[in-house]
Write a protein that holds these residues in place. Structure first.
Motif, PDB file in Angstrom:
ATOM      1  N   LYS A  89      -0.343  -0.156  -5.374  1.00 24.78           N
ATOM      2  CA  LYS A  89      -0.522  -1.839  -5.894  1.00 24.78           C
ATOM      3  C   LYS A  89      -1.664  -1.774  -5.669  1.00 24.78           C
ATOM      4  O   LYS A  89      -2.730  -1.600  -6.400  1.00 24.78           O
ATOM      5  CB  LYS A  89      -0.005  -3.214  -6.673  1.00 24.78           C
ATOM      6  CG  LYS A  89       0.953  -3.111  -7.447  1.00 24.78           C
ATOM      7  CD  LYS A  89       1.846  -4.405  -7.577  1.00 24.78           C
ATOM      8  CE  LYS A  89       3.256  -3.486  -8.086  1.00 24.78           C
ATOM      9  NZ  LYS A  89       4.347  -4.462  -8.030  1.00 24.78           N
ATOM     10  N   SER A  90      -2.137  -1.548  -4.795  1.00 23.55           N
ATOM     11  CA  SER A  90      -3.393  -1.514  -4.020  1.00 23.55           C
ATOM     12  C   SER A  90      -4.331  -0.184  -4.293  1.00 23.55           C
ATOM     13  O   SER A  90      -5.423   0.065  -4.266  1.00 23.55           O
ATOM     14  CB  SER A  90      -4.070  -1.788  -2.689  1.00 23.55           C
ATOM     15  OG  SER A  90      -2.936  -0.499  -1.437  1.00 23.55           O
ATOM     16  N   LEU A  91      -3.935   0.088  -4.122  1.00 21.75           N
ATOM     17  CA  LEU A  91      -4.172   2.098  -4.808  1.00 21.75           C
ATOM     18  C   LEU A  91      -4.393   2.422  -5.808  1.00 21.75           C
ATOM     19  O   LEU A  91      -4.528   3.578  -6.204  1.00 21.75           O
ATOM     20  CB  LEU A  91      -3.115   2.752  -3.797  1.00 21.75           C
ATOM     21  CG  LEU A  91      -2.875   2.365  -1.722  1.00 21.75           C
ATOM     22  CD1 LEU A  91      -1.603   4.249  -1.770  1.00 21.75           C
ATOM     23  CD2 LEU A  91      -4.108   3.109  -1.718  1.00 21.75           C
ATOM     24  N   GLU A  92      -3.794   2.268  -6.823  1.00 20.73           N
ATOM     25  CA  GLU A  92      -3.763   2.119  -8.223  1.00 20.73           C
ATOM     26  C   GLU A  92      -4.980   2.365  -8.582  1.00 20.73           C
ATOM     27  O   GLU A  92      -5.239   3.440  -9.919  1.00 20.73           O
ATOM     28  CB  GLU A  92      -2.908   1.295  -8.702  1.00 20.73           C
ATOM     29  CG  GLU A  92      -0.825   0.922  -9.126  1.00 20.73           C
ATOM     30  CD  GLU A  92      -0.228   0.749 -10.101  1.00 20.73           C
ATOM     31  OE1 GLU A  92       0.659   1.756 -10.366  1.00 20.73           O
ATOM     32  OE2 GLU A  92      -0.896  -0.428 -10.513  1.00 20.73           O
ATOM     33  N   LYS A  93      -6.012   1.292  -8.222  1.00 25.83           N
ATOM     34  CA  LYS A  93      -7.075   1.413  -9.016  1.00 25.83           C
ATOM     35  C   LYS A  93      -7.985   2.411  -8.561  1.00 25.83           C
ATOM     36  O   LYS A  93      -8.522   3.062  -9.955  1.00 25.83           O
ATOM     37  CB  LYS A  93      -8.520   0.541  -8.553  1.00 25.83           C
ATOM     38  CG  LYS A  93      -9.308   0.150  -9.365  1.00 25.83           C
ATOM     39  CD  LYS A  93      -9.982  -0.965  -8.955  1.00 25.83           C
ATOM     40  CE  LYS A  93     -11.593  -0.567 -10.021  1.00 25.83           C
ATOM     41  NZ  LYS A  93     -12.482  -2.406  -9.251  1.00 25.83           N
ATOM     42  N   GLY A  94      -7.976   2.628  -7.449  1.00 25.01           N
ATOM     43  CA  GLY A  94      -8.984   3.993  -6.524  1.00 25.01           C
ATOM     44  C   GLY A  94      -7.292   5.520  -7.191  1.00 25.01           C
ATOM     45  O   GLY A  94      -8.735   6.289  -7.667  1.00 25.01           O
ATOM     46  N   LEU A  95      -6.846   5.708  -7.445  1.00 25.69           N
ATOM     47  CA  LEU A  95      -5.882   6.727  -7.989  1.00 25.69           C
ATOM     48  C   LEU A  95      -6.434   6.911  -9.273  1.00 25.69           C
ATOM     49  O   LEU A  95      -7.097   7.789 -10.185  1.00 25.69           O
ATOM     50  CB  LEU A  95      -4.633   6.407  -8.389  1.00 25.69           C
ATOM     51  CG  LEU A  95      -4.022   6.559  -6.748  1.00 25.69           C
ATOM     52  CD1 LEU A  95      -2.851   6.126  -6.804  1.00 25.69           C
ATOM     53  CD2 LEU A  95      -4.069   7.771  -6.339  1.00 25.69           C
ATOM     54  N   SER A 149     -14.565   7.103  -6.086  1.00 29.72           N
ATOM     55  CA  SER A 149     -13.157   6.789  -6.421  1.00 29.72           C
ATOM     56  C   SER A 149     -13.258   5.295  -5.331  1.00 29.72           C
ATOM     57  O   SER A 149     -14.117   5.816  -4.058  1.00 29.72           O
ATOM     58  CB  SER A 149     -12.255   7.510  -6.207  1.00 29.72           C
ATOM     59  OG  SER A 149     -10.676   7.268  -6.096  1.00 29.72           O
ATOM     60  N   GLU A 150     -12.320   4.589  -5.655  1.00 28.07           N
ATOM     61  CA  GLU A 150     -12.552   3.390  -4.669  1.00 28.07           C
ATOM     62  C   GLU A 150     -11.378   3.917  -3.769  1.00 28.07           C
ATOM     63  O   GLU A 150     -11.246   2.466  -2.795  1.00 28.07           O
ATOM     64  CB  GLU A 150     -13.308   2.436  -4.641  1.00 28.07           C
ATOM     65  CG  GLU A 150     -14.009   2.087  -5.264  1.00 28.07           C
ATOM     66  CD  GLU A 150     -14.424   0.361  -5.792  1.00 28.07           C
ATOM     67  OE1 GLU A 150     -13.032  -0.287  -6.272  1.00 28.07           O
ATOM     68  OE2 GLU A 150     -14.972   0.498  -7.284  1.00 28.07           O
ATOM     69  N   LEU A 151     -10.484   4.912  -3.707  1.00 29.82           N
ATOM     70  CA  LEU A 151      -8.954   4.894  -2.404  1.00 29.82           C
ATOM     71  C   LEU A 151      -9.602   5.178  -1.592  1.00 29.82           C
ATOM     72  O   LEU A 151     -10.121   5.172  -0.840  1.00 29.82           O
ATOM     73  CB  LEU A 151      -8.733   6.381  -3.624  1.00 29.82           C
ATOM     74  CG  LEU A 151      -7.353   6.638  -2.592  1.00 29.82           C
ATOM     75  CD1 LEU A 151      -6.640   5.744  -3.605  1.00 29.82           C
ATOM     76  CD2 LEU A 151      -7.010   7.985  -3.065  1.00 29.82           C
ATOM     77  N   ASP A 152      -8.753   4.133  -0.393  1.00 26.62           N
ATOM     78  CA  ASP A 152      -8.103   3.520   0.874  1.00 26.62           C
ATOM     79  C   ASP A 152      -7.571   4.446   1.051  1.00 26.62           C
ATOM     80  O   ASP A 152      -6.454   4.465   0.808  1.00 26.62           O
ATOM     81  CB  ASP A 152      -8.507   2.551   0.656  1.00 26.62           C
ATOM     82  CG  ASP A 152      -8.535   1.684   2.247  1.00 26.62           C
ATOM     83  OD1 ASP A 152      -7.978   2.669   3.167  1.00 26.62           O
ATOM     84  OD2 ASP A 152      -8.680   0.333   2.327  1.00 26.62           O
ATOM     85  N   VAL A 153      -8.284   5.402   1.802  1.00 26.57           N
ATOM     86  CA  VAL A 153      -7.738   7.017   2.736  1.00 26.57           C
ATOM     87  C   VAL A 153      -6.818   6.558   3.594  1.00 26.57           C
ATOM     88  O   VAL A 153      -6.024   6.891   3.498  1.00 26.57           O
ATOM     89  CB  VAL A 153      -8.449   7.692   3.186  1.00 26.57           C
ATOM     90  CG1 VAL A 153      -8.025   8.598   3.632  1.00 26.57           C
ATOM     91  CG2 VAL A 153      -9.592   8.159   1.767  1.00 26.57           C
ATOM     92  N   SER A 154      -6.825   5.318   4.447  1.00 15.61           N
ATOM     93  CA  SER A 154      -6.235   4.646   5.773  1.00 15.61           C
ATOM     94  C   SER A 154      -5.478   3.861   4.666  1.00 15.61           C
ATOM     95  O   SER A 154      -4.076   4.306   5.988  1.00 15.61           O
ATOM     96  CB  SER A 154      -7.038   3.771   6.049  1.00 15.61           C
ATOM     97  OG  SER A 154      -7.881   2.620   5.533  1.00 15.61           O
ATOM     98  N   ASP A 155      -5.198   3.366   3.810  1.00 19.29           N
ATOM     99  CA  ASP A 155      -4.493   2.561   3.227  1.00 19.29           C
ATOM    100  C   ASP A 155      -3.114   3.659   2.626  1.00 19.29           C
ATOM    101  O   ASP A 155      -1.710   3.455   2.298  1.00 19.29           O
ATOM    102  CB  ASP A 155      -4.080   1.852   1.827  1.00 19.29           C
ATOM    103  CG  ASP A 155      -4.647   0.438   3.292  1.00 19.29           C
ATOM    104  OD1 ASP A 155      -4.697   0.080   4.310  1.00 19.29           O
ATOM    105  OD2 ASP A 155      -5.200  -0.184   1.278  1.00 19.29           O
ATOM    106  N   LEU A 156      -3.706   4.659   1.797  1.00 20.37           N
ATOM    107  CA  LEU A 156      -3.001   6.093   1.608  1.00 20.37           C
ATOM    108  C   LEU A 156      -2.327   6.585   2.502  1.00 20.37           C
ATOM    109  O   LEU A 156      -1.776   7.027   2.159  1.00 20.37           O
ATOM    110  CB  LEU A 156      -3.913   6.704   0.595  1.00 20.37           C
ATOM    111  CG  LEU A 156      -3.288   8.377   0.245  1.00 20.37           C
ATOM    112  CD1 LEU A 156      -2.163   8.248  -0.554  1.00 20.37           C
ATOM    113  CD2 LEU A 156      -4.478   9.469  -0.386  1.00 20.37           C
ATOM    114  N   GLN A 157      -2.839   7.171   3.552  1.00 20.21           N
ATOM    115  CA  GLN A 157      -2.295   7.247   4.648  1.00 20.21           C
ATOM    116  C   GLN A 157      -1.183   6.614   5.190  1.00 20.21           C
ATOM    117  O   GLN A 157       0.347   7.243   5.604  1.00 20.21           O
ATOM    118  CB  GLN A 157      -3.437   8.386   5.819  1.00 20.21           C
ATOM    119  CG  GLN A 157      -3.809   9.116   5.382  1.00 20.21           C
ATOM    120  CD  GLN A 157      -4.899   9.913   5.920  1.00 20.21           C
ATOM    121  OE1 GLN A 157      -5.827   8.426   6.873  1.00 20.21           O
ATOM    122  NE2 GLN A 157      -5.918  10.845   6.264  1.00 20.21           N
TER     123      GLN A 157
END
Length: 179
Positions: free
Chosen positions: A105-111, A120-128
């Motif tokens: 859910k924290s990644l959805e906005k960035g995606l 994008s504000e995608l948090d790459v560390s959260d994605l990993q």
């Protein structure tokens, strides 16, 4: 009569030469664009497919495990140590579901921004972290929980059949009685 300074006949041409330096640099950068379009399109495609997949498959998968599989295995486990072990495993897996879902859910906005081709504000560390945690979750479930679940449920063919029927019914679309 006053003496006129000589006219520099080369000055206008050197101005044109200097202009081309900037144009050539910009064209070199523009020449990189075709190589970047395919990865950008692939990023949008991956983001879009991942959003759909998580909504339609992963969340549903977690729900099925928590509503159908875990209770069935727990109910079929032998009272005592085996039942306690299954309960602990199911609690761990459920906690991992919530953790992964929260990360997702924290990644959805960035995606969604990636899908639109926006900055994008995608948090790459959260994605990993999501990828790593889910891989560990799946490994534990497949190597520890599911073999034990199969052993427990296969002791009584009715229990395995009931679980199969329950899962089947969740996936069957209702038939309109008025055709």
């Amino acid at each position: 009569m006053s003496a006129q300074s000589p006219v520099d006949t080369q000055a206008p041409l050197s101005n044109f030469n200097n202009c081309h330096v900037g144009i050539i640099q910009r064209l070199k950068a523009l020449d990189e664009l075709p190589a970047l379009l395919e990865p950008a399109a692939r990023a949008r495609q991956i983001a879009e497919q991942s959003l759909e997949f998580f909504r339609e498959a992963i969340f549903e998968h977690h729900l099925e495990e928590e509503r159908e599989l875990f209770p069935a295995v727990l109910a079929s486990a032998e009272p005592g140590e085996e039942q306690l072990k299954i309960k602990a495993m199911a609690t761990r897996l459920t906690d991992e579901h919530r953790s992964v879902e929260k990360l997702w859910k924290s990644l959805e906005k960035g995606l969604k921004q990636v899908i639109k081709g926006q900055a994008s504000e995608l948090d790459v560390s959260d994605l990993q972290r999501l990828v790593t945690e889910y891989q560990a979750h799946a490994h534990y479930e497949e190597t520890e929980f599911l073999p034990l679940a199969e052993k427990i449920l296969s002791r009584n063919s009715n229990h395995m059949a009931a679980l199969g029927l329950s899962l089947h019914m969740r996936h069957v679309k209702p038939v309109n009685a008025y055709i």
